[in-house]
Design a protein around this motif. Structure first.
Motif, short mmCIF file in Angstrom:
data_model
loop_
_atom_site.label_atom_id
_atom_site.label_comp_id
_atom_site.label_asym_id
_atom_site.label_seq_id
_atom_site.Cartn_x
_atom_site.Cartn_y
_atom_site.Cartn_z
N SER A 88 25.18 0.60 4.89
CA SER A 88 24.31 1.78 4.43
C SER A 88 23.87 1.98 2.87
CB SER A 88 25.43 3.00 4.55
OG SER A 88 26.51 2.58 3.54
N PHE A 89 24.28 1.16 2.27
CA PHE A 89 23.78 1.06 0.81
C PHE A 89 22.45 0.07 0.83
CE2 PHE A 89 23.23 -0.84 -3.49
CZ PHE A 89 23.13 0.13 -4.31
N ALA A 90 22.54 -1.04 1.40
CA ALA A 90 21.42 -1.81 1.60
C ALA A 90 20.39 -1.32 2.20
CB ALA A 90 22.18 -3.23 2.16
N LYS A 91 20.70 -0.82 3.33
CA LYS A 91 19.50 -0.05 4.17
C LYS A 91 18.67 1.07 3.12
CE LYS A 91 18.53 2.47 8.37
NZ LYS A 91 19.12 3.13 9.71
N ALA A 92 19.63 1.85 2.46
CA ALA A 92 19.04 2.96 1.64
C ALA A 92 18.11 2.36 0.36
CB ALA A 92 20.08 3.99 1.06
N PHE A 93 18.57 1.33 0.01
CA PHE A 93 17.84 0.56 -0.96
C PHE A 93 16.50 -0.02 -0.65
CE2 PHE A 93 17.02 -3.57 -3.20
CZ PHE A 93 16.64 -3.20 -4.19
N HIS A 94 16.80 -0.70 0.54
CA HIS A 94 15.50 -1.34 1.11
C HIS A 94 14.48 -0.33 1.75
CE1 HIS A 94 16.53 -5.35 0.59
NE2 HIS A 94 17.67 -5.25 1.26
N GLN A 95 14.67 1.08 1.69
CA GLN A 95 13.93 2.08 1.95
C GLN A 95 13.06 2.66 0.75
OE1 GLN A 95 16.06 4.91 4.24
NE2 GLN A 95 16.34 3.65 5.87
N LYS A 96 13.89 2.52 -0.42
CA LYS A 96 13.30 2.84 -1.64
C LYS A 96 12.38 1.92 -2.45
CE LYS A 96 17.67 5.35 -2.89
NZ LYS A 96 18.55 5.35 -3.74
N ILE A 97 12.53 0.61 -2.11
CA ILE A 97 11.65 -0.48 -2.78
C ILE A 97 10.92 -1.40 -1.51
CG2 ILE A 97 13.54 -1.91 -3.02
CD1 ILE A 97 12.34 -2.90 -5.58
N GLY A 98 9.55 -1.36 -1.64
CA GLY A 98 8.72 -2.14 -0.67
C GLY A 98 8.15 -3.46 -1.19
N TYR A 99 8.28 -4.30 -0.48
CA TYR A 99 7.90 -5.76 -0.99
C TYR A 99 6.90 -6.32 -0.12
CZ TYR A 99 8.38 -10.70 -2.31
OH TYR A 99 8.40 -12.03 -2.79
N VAL A 100 5.62 -6.53 -0.97
CA VAL A 100 4.50 -7.29 0.00
C VAL A 100 4.58 -8.80 -0.38
CG1 VAL A 100 1.99 -7.00 0.56
CG2 VAL A 100 3.20 -4.90 -0.20
N PHE A 101 4.52 -9.56 0.48
CA PHE A 101 4.59 -10.92 0.32
C PHE A 101 3.38 -11.53 0.16
CE2 PHE A 101 8.87 -12.59 2.02
CZ PHE A 101 9.17 -11.33 2.45
N GLN A 102 3.34 -12.57 -0.87
CA GLN A 102 2.10 -13.55 -1.35
C GLN A 102 1.20 -13.54 0.14
OE1 GLN A 102 2.56 -16.45 -3.97
NE2 GLN A 102 0.61 -17.15 -3.61
N ASN A 103 1.93 -14.27 1.34
CA ASN A 103 1.55 -14.64 2.37
C ASN A 103 1.70 -13.48 3.28
OD1 ASN A 103 0.65 -15.50 4.75
ND2 ASN A 103 2.01 -17.36 4.75
N PRO A 104 0.82 -12.71 3.90
CA PRO A 104 1.13 -11.53 4.81
C PRO A 104 1.86 -12.02 6.17
CG PRO A 104 -1.26 -11.79 4.61
CD PRO A 104 -0.57 -12.72 3.36
N GLU A 105 1.35 -13.23 6.41
CA GLU A 105 1.78 -13.77 7.76
C GLU A 105 3.49 -13.86 7.90
OE1 GLU A 105 -0.04 -17.44 8.95
OE2 GLU A 105 -2.04 -16.52 9.14
N ALA A 106 4.19 -13.66 6.47
CA ALA A 106 5.64 -14.04 6.56
C ALA A 106 5.95 -12.73 7.03
CB ALA A 106 5.93 -14.37 5.16
N GLN A 107 5.34 -11.65 6.75
CA GLN A 107 5.99 -10.37 7.43
C GLN A 107 5.34 -9.62 8.32
OE1 GLN A 107 4.74 -8.92 3.16
NE2 GLN A 107 5.42 -7.13 4.34
N LEU A 108 4.39 -10.32 9.17
CA LEU A 108 3.81 -9.64 10.36
C LEU A 108 4.29 -10.41 11.64
CD1 LEU A 108 0.12 -9.31 8.96
CD2 LEU A 108 2.09 -7.48 9.01
N PHE A 109 4.80 -9.44 12.48
CA PHE A 109 5.56 -10.27 13.65
C PHE A 109 5.29 -9.32 14.95
CE2 PHE A 109 8.59 -7.83 11.15
CZ PHE A 109 9.17 -6.93 11.98
N CYS A 110 5.02 -8.26 14.73
CA CYS A 110 4.66 -7.39 16.04
C CYS A 110 3.58 -7.60 16.72
CB CYS A 110 4.71 -5.66 15.56
SG CYS A 110 6.36 -5.11 14.90
N ALA A 111 3.50 -6.95 18.07
CA ALA A 111 2.30 -7.30 18.79
C ALA A 111 1.04 -6.69 18.59
CB ALA A 111 2.60 -6.92 20.58
N SER A 112 0.92 -5.54 17.96
CA SER A 112 -0.50 -5.12 17.39
C SER A 112 -0.05 -4.47 16.07
CB SER A 112 -0.50 -3.72 18.48
OG SER A 112 0.20 -2.79 18.32
N VAL A 113 -1.35 -3.97 15.43
CA VAL A 113 -1.04 -3.43 14.15
C VAL A 113 -0.60 -2.05 14.27
CG1 VAL A 113 -2.67 -2.43 12.63
CG2 VAL A 113 -3.52 -4.50 13.34
#
Length: 229
Positions: free
Chosen positions: A74-99
């Protein structure tokens, strides 16, 4: 908001960060600048709790962020909602079928009501002008378009802090100019941002402070906007 005290980190006894002290206030834009291998990316990973310091403390909004605290789901989930990380390579975080699905993913994982998820998706699509791409698969987009979608997918969580690692990497001049302007808009709105970059002109344009890291893995000096570059 964020306080790092005496942070040290090593990979297999090879020092990467040495006694790092850093404070980031709410609404501030801080740039991390320095040569390859100085530890910028490792510091970014520690800030996002993807790695943990061997020595020192990391405090976020009054909470200690370490391996022990992040084992609490629960702590980890709350923390990751407070801080957002945009990777250098966007392909590393895009995985869904549509935008559209990509932008909706994080709010859905947060357990938000369907109407709130839809509202956030529409807001982010409008903010980053992604309307014509909403049904496209991210895999087939240009590098600049992927970067926009990656940013939108993080902003849909409405994090307190936005962290970007080399955001200009791989972008053409036109998209670099767009992204610089967009980050200035976020800054004006009061968003707290921490950005790693090699681009000194970009850093000087956007930052309230530039933290210069050296090849010895220390903070060499810190520039503030009210002083000369």
């Amino acid at each position: 908001m964020i306080t790092l005290k005496d942070i040290c980190f090593a990979y297999e006894d090879r020092p990467v960060l040495k006694h790092i002290d850093l404070q980031v206030e709410a609404g501030e834009t801080v740039m991390l600048e320095g040569p390859n291998g100085c530890g910028k990316s490792t510091l970014i990973r520690i800030l996002n709790a993807l790695a943990f310091a061997d020595l020192g403390t990391y405090e976020f909004d009054g909470d200690i962020i370490d391996e022990k605290s992040m084992k609490k789901e629960s702590f980890a989930k709350a923390f990751h909602q407070k801080i957002g990380y945009v990777f250098q390579n966007p392909e590393a975080q895009l995985f869904c079928a549509s935008v559209e699905e990509e932008i909706a993913f994080a709010p859905m994982q947060m357990g938000l009501p369907e109407e709130e998820v839809k509202r956030r998706v529409e807001d982010c699509i409008a903010l980053l002008n992604l309307g014509s791409l909403r049904d496209r698969a991210p895999y087939y987009l240009s590098t600049g378009e992927k970067k926009k979608v990656a940013i939108a997918s993080i902003l849909s969580m409405n994090p307190k802090v936005l962290v970007l690692d080399e955001p200009l990497s791989g972008l053409d001049t036109e998209t670099e100019e767009w992204l610089t302007g967009f980050l200035l808009q976020l800054k004006k709105s009061g968003k707290t941002m921490i950005i790693a970059t090699h681009n000194h002109k970009f850093a000087g344009t956007v930052a309230d402070r530039i933290v210069f890291m050296d090849r010895d893995h220390h903070i060499d000096h810190i520039w503030k906007r009210d002083t000369d570059l």
